[in-house]
Design a protein around this motif. Structure first.
Motif, mmCIF file in Angstrom:
data_model
loop_
_atom_site.group_PDB
_atom_site.id
_atom_site.type_symbol
_atom_site.label_atom_id
_atom_site.label_comp_id
_atom_site.label_asym_id
_atom_site.label_seq_id
_atom_site.Cartn_x
_atom_site.Cartn_y
_atom_site.Cartn_z
ATOM 1 N N VAL A 285 79.878 8.149 -97.800
ATOM 2 C CA VAL A 285 81.007 7.658 -97.279
ATOM 3 C C VAL A 285 80.750 7.054 -95.941
ATOM 4 C CG1 VAL A 285 83.348 8.096 -96.643
ATOM 5 C CG2 VAL A 285 82.650 9.148 -98.656
ATOM 6 N N ARG A 286 79.830 7.873 -95.168
ATOM 7 C CA ARG A 286 79.473 7.330 -93.808
ATOM 8 C C ARG A 286 78.900 5.895 -93.944
ATOM 9 N NH1 ARG A 286 75.808 10.692 -89.939
ATOM 10 N NH2 ARG A 286 74.604 10.296 -91.608
ATOM 11 N N ALA A 287 77.919 6.015 -94.969
ATOM 12 C CA ALA A 287 77.210 4.492 -95.197
ATOM 13 C C ALA A 287 78.193 3.408 -95.926
ATOM 14 C CB ALA A 287 76.085 4.630 -96.212
ATOM 15 N N ASP A 288 79.058 3.761 -96.482
ATOM 16 C CA ASP A 288 80.029 2.795 -97.177
ATOM 17 C C ASP A 288 81.100 2.357 -95.906
ATOM 18 O OD1 ASP A 288 79.363 3.098 -99.509
ATOM 19 O OD2 ASP A 288 80.731 4.682 -100.141
ATOM 20 N N LYS A 289 81.373 3.161 -94.818
ATOM 21 C CA LYS A 289 81.960 2.811 -93.753
ATOM 22 C C LYS A 289 81.149 1.675 -93.037
ATOM 23 C CE LYS A 289 83.767 4.397 -89.528
ATOM 24 N NZ LYS A 289 82.778 4.152 -88.523
ATOM 25 N N ILE A 290 79.855 1.993 -92.706
ATOM 26 C CA ILE A 290 79.088 1.234 -91.994
ATOM 27 C C ILE A 290 79.158 -0.291 -92.795
ATOM 28 C CG2 ILE A 290 76.617 0.684 -91.280
ATOM 29 C CD1 ILE A 290 76.388 3.672 -90.909
ATOM 30 N N ARG A 291 78.932 -0.160 -93.995
ATOM 31 C CA ARG A 291 78.819 -1.441 -94.941
ATOM 32 C C ARG A 291 80.325 -2.189 -94.685
ATOM 33 N NH1 ARG A 291 81.505 -2.543 -99.053
ATOM 34 N NH2 ARG A 291 81.807 -0.047 -99.555
ATOM 35 N N ALA A 292 81.399 -1.399 -94.581
ATOM 36 C CA ALA A 292 82.552 -2.004 -94.627
ATOM 37 C C ALA A 292 82.722 -3.013 -93.156
ATOM 38 C CB ALA A 292 83.822 -1.014 -94.819
ATOM 39 N N GLU A 293 82.222 -2.201 -92.173
ATOM 40 C CA GLU A 293 82.177 -2.779 -90.619
ATOM 41 C C GLU A 293 81.399 -4.073 -90.814
ATOM 42 O OE1 GLU A 293 80.511 0.300 -88.547
ATOM 43 O OE2 GLU A 293 82.460 1.280 -88.053
ATOM 44 N N GLY A 294 80.366 -4.043 -91.440
ATOM 45 C CA GLY A 294 79.687 -5.397 -91.511
ATOM 46 C C GLY A 294 80.335 -6.380 -92.482
ATOM 47 N N GLU A 295 80.933 -6.154 -93.464
ATOM 48 C CA GLU A 295 81.657 -7.108 -94.264
ATOM 49 C C GLU A 295 83.130 -7.547 -93.686
ATOM 50 O OE1 GLU A 295 82.898 -5.043 -97.808
ATOM 51 O OE2 GLU A 295 80.861 -5.192 -98.830
ATOM 52 N N LEU A 296 83.531 -6.764 -92.672
ATOM 53 C CA LEU A 296 84.594 -7.258 -91.824
ATOM 54 C C LEU A 296 84.287 -8.266 -91.007
ATOM 55 C CD1 LEU A 296 87.477 -7.066 -90.769
ATOM 56 C CD2 LEU A 296 86.702 -5.076 -89.422
ATOM 57 N N GLU A 297 82.894 -8.080 -90.237
ATOM 58 C CA GLU A 297 82.487 -9.178 -89.431
ATOM 59 C C GLU A 297 82.148 -10.504 -89.939
ATOM 60 O OE1 GLU A 297 82.265 -9.134 -85.925
ATOM 61 O OE2 GLU A 297 83.251 -7.396 -86.104
ATOM 62 N N VAL A 298 81.759 -10.356 -91.435
ATOM 63 C CA VAL A 298 81.444 -11.601 -92.232
ATOM 64 C C VAL A 298 82.752 -12.171 -92.448
ATOM 65 C CG1 VAL A 298 80.696 -12.376 -94.453
ATOM 66 C CG2 VAL A 298 79.250 -10.613 -93.184
ATOM 67 N N ALA A 299 83.795 -11.462 -92.998
ATOM 68 C CA ALA A 299 85.141 -11.887 -92.823
ATOM 69 C C ALA A 299 85.696 -12.706 -91.981
ATOM 70 C CB ALA A 299 86.072 -10.973 -93.571
ATOM 71 N N ARG A 300 85.343 -12.176 -90.664
ATOM 72 C CA ARG A 300 86.094 -12.894 -89.405
ATOM 73 C C ARG A 300 85.181 -13.952 -89.227
ATOM 74 N NH1 ARG A 300 89.656 -10.353 -86.629
ATOM 75 N NH2 ARG A 300 89.939 -7.738 -86.848
ATOM 76 N N GLU A 301 84.048 -14.052 -89.475
ATOM 77 C CA GLU A 301 83.025 -15.239 -89.371
ATOM 78 C C GLU A 301 83.724 -16.335 -90.301
ATOM 79 O OE1 GLU A 301 80.913 -17.968 -87.295
ATOM 80 O OE2 GLU A 301 81.255 -15.789 -86.774
ATOM 81 N N ARG A 302 83.980 -16.001 -91.385
ATOM 82 C CA ARG A 302 84.366 -16.983 -92.382
ATOM 83 C C ARG A 302 85.738 -17.764 -92.007
ATOM 84 N NH1 ARG A 302 83.157 -13.735 -98.024
ATOM 85 N NH2 ARG A 302 80.736 -14.293 -97.981
ATOM 86 N N LEU A 303 86.545 -17.011 -91.415
ATOM 87 C CA LEU A 303 87.766 -17.555 -90.680
ATOM 88 C C LEU A 303 87.463 -18.343 -89.870
ATOM 89 C CD1 LEU A 303 90.829 -17.582 -91.231
ATOM 90 C CD2 LEU A 303 90.962 -15.594 -89.862
ATOM 91 N N SER A 304 86.555 -17.766 -88.829
ATOM 92 C CA SER A 304 86.296 -18.517 -87.572
ATOM 93 C C SER A 304 85.826 -19.874 -87.956
ATOM 94 C CB SER A 304 85.386 -17.786 -86.563
ATOM 95 O OG SER A 304 85.921 -16.426 -86.528
#
Length: 544
Positions: A285-304
């Motif tokens: 679950v901790r690894a999934d949380k780290i993965r989710a943080e990276g996916e959030l940054e990618v999603a923000r970059e797509r919006l930017s």
């Protein structure tokens, strides 16, 4: 219940003085929560966390005061939030998902909505601006084509200095030198032409109208595509935020279960394999949380990428928001709208009409062209002539002023087969465009059908996941009791928690995907506009 509270108060006497007030307060809150608890089948998630805290406190007594302080410290925020939410909001507030937390008025004021983000993207999108320039160019080309049917007026002039040596066969030898002269020659011409009959130019001008229609339709298609891309990127960020939030909450729950397993292992009530499974689940679950943080940054970059700026806080989808219904609930109606109004189909058909005009223009090159012509010509090389005693050479000097008007006819007789080749080329391009219209029609039909079926199944999926969330919440609560009684393993609790958070993630993603499919269907039908953005933006207005 009374025994648990008394044990908790007893532990409070052993800790540092700075912790006494907090522990006594938590004991009172625990008593209030037990009194306000609803029946077990509908127990809220917050009260479940409070019950977990009570059960963990029993193991804290066995393993020592230090562990108890760690549990108290980790669960203090959860207990307080659980009691307040359980008493004031009940079951509905517990099932609210990612957006269940109440935001402050300052945060709401700072959050950017979907409409705000779209306005930024509309001004910043280079593709949309590029197509706007293309439409301006097509309008200019139509004006250029019209110029071939309007009068043209040309003024030309020439002044030159000439040195002439002239001999004539009839002149005596002694007079040959007298005909040499140097003089200034001036010539001016004004030419007027008005086409009377020119079919190729006429068809090219008519075809330019279809080109503008196609360009404007393409611009509208790109504008609707931008709305869809912005909404998809915006919802993608919200989905990534929901994923990260749920991963954090799941990590907290798994951490609590791991502490419980460690305490039971110290009492020899669980095996080492069960403890290692709990640790492995915590690490996953901790690894999934780290993965989710990276996916959030990618999603923000797509919006930017669409707005050319970084975005901070975005307005989230309200848990109480009613998803827009599918109206009309008839696929044939949506397909009919798509065939008639989809800008991509409109553009393809306009381009087909323009290609047909090109064929007519190529064929018309076999016909004659008739022009009305007129003009004025002035010729003067007498500026250097001595009018009193002109030399023999100056006798040929002259000054002319000609006015004329007439009709010019040009008949193409033979151009080496160029006219036939251009005609065949235009016909092939027209046939190719006809196939392109069919391809676009099928693609739009597939998009409309896919979006329609996605909405139908998406509505059912949202309802099903909502039921699954409630069922899994009750399963987790029951599993906690059974683990405490020793009838179930901690690994069973971990699996139940995993299913619970998975259902919550599925519910959040299903809601976002439903909104994306709504815009996709509107886009396929050709009716996606700023009004749809305004209506969708209302769903993201957070409650004060």
């Amino acid at each position: 219940m009374g025994t648990d509270v008394r044990r908790f108060a007893g532990l409070a006497q052993l800790v540092q003085p700075v912790q006494l007030t907090r522990l006594a307060r938590l004991a009172r809150l625990a008593r209030l929560a037990r009194l306000a608890r609803p029946t077990r089948p509908t127990r809220p998630a917050q009260l479940t966390q409070l019950a977990q805290f009570g059960r963990v406190s029993k193991f804290a007594q066995r393993v020592g005061v230090s562990l108890c302080l760690g549990v108290v410290s980790a669960a203090a925020v959860g207990v307080t939030a659980g009691v307040i939410a359980g008493v004031t909001a009940g079951v509905a507030q517990a099932e609210a998902g990612v957006s269940a937390g109440v935001q402050s008025e300052a945060r709401v004021a700072q959050a950017e909505g979907l409409l705000d983000v779209y306005r930024l993207a509309e001004r910043a999108d280079p593709q949309l601006r590029g197509y706007a320039y293309e439409v301006d160019a097509l309008r200019a080309e139509r004006r250029e084509a019209l110029a071939g049917l309007l009068p043209s007026l040309v003024l030309s002039g020439e002044i030159r200095r000439t040195s002439r040596e002239e001999e004539r066969a009839i002149d005596p030898p002694d007079e040959a030198e007298g005909r040499d002269r140097t003089f200034t020659q001036e010539q001016y011409q004004l030419f007027l032409s008005q086409p009377l009959f020119d079919l190729p130019v006429w068809h090219r001008w008519q075809g330019s109208r279809h080109n503008i229609t196609a360009g404007e339709a393409e611009l509208e298609a790109r504008r609707q595509e931008l709305i869809h891309r912005v909404a998809e990127a915006y919802l993608g960020v919200l989905g990534a935020q929901a994923e990260l939030t749920l991963q954090e909450r799941e990590l907290e729950s798994v951490a609590g279960a791991l502490r419980q397993a460690e305490a039971l292992f110290d009492e020899a009530q669980v095996s080492r394999s069960q403890l290692e499974q709990a640790r492995a689940r915590h690490d996953t679950v901790r690894a999934d949380k780290i993965r989710a943080e990276g996916e959030l940054e990618v999603a923000r970059e797509r919006l930017s990428e669409l707005t050319d700026r970084r975005h901070g806080m975005l307005a989230e989808l309200s848990a109480e928001a009613e998803l827009p219904p599918l109206e009309p609930f008839d696929l044939d109606v949506w397909l009919e709208h798509a065939y008639a109004g989809n800008p991509r189909i409109v553009a393809a058909r306009a381009q087909l009409d323009g290609a047909g005009r090109q064929v007519q223009s190529a064929r018309a090159e076999r016909y004659p062209a008739v022009d009305l012509v007129g003009g004025y010509t002035r010729f003067d090389d007498m500026s250097d002539v001595d009018s009193d005693v002109p030399s023999p050479a100056e006798e040929t000097a002259r000054k002319l002023d000609d006015w004329y008007i007439g009709v010019r006819v040009q008949v193409p007789l033979y151009e080496g087969g160029a006219v036939g080749a251009r005609t065949r080329s235009a016909e092939s391009r027209r046939d190719r465009q006809r196939e392109e219209v069919e391809r676009v029609r099928r693609e739009v039909r597939a998009d409309a059908r896919g979006a329609f079926q996605g909405l139908v199944s998406g509505r059912s999926a949202v309802e099903a996941y909502a039921v699954a969330v409630r069922s899994n919440a009750r399963t987790v609560a029951a599993m906690q009791d059974e683990v405490e009684l020793g009838t179930r393993d901690v690994t069973d609790l971990l699996e139940a928690q995993r299913d619970y958070y998975e259902s919550r993630r599925n519910l959040a993603q299903a809601r976002y995907q439903y909104l994306v499919d709504t815009l996709k269907l509107r886009r396929a039908s050709g009716h996606l506009g700023i009004d749809d953005v305004v209506q969708l933006n209302a769903l993201f207005v957070a409650a004060p």
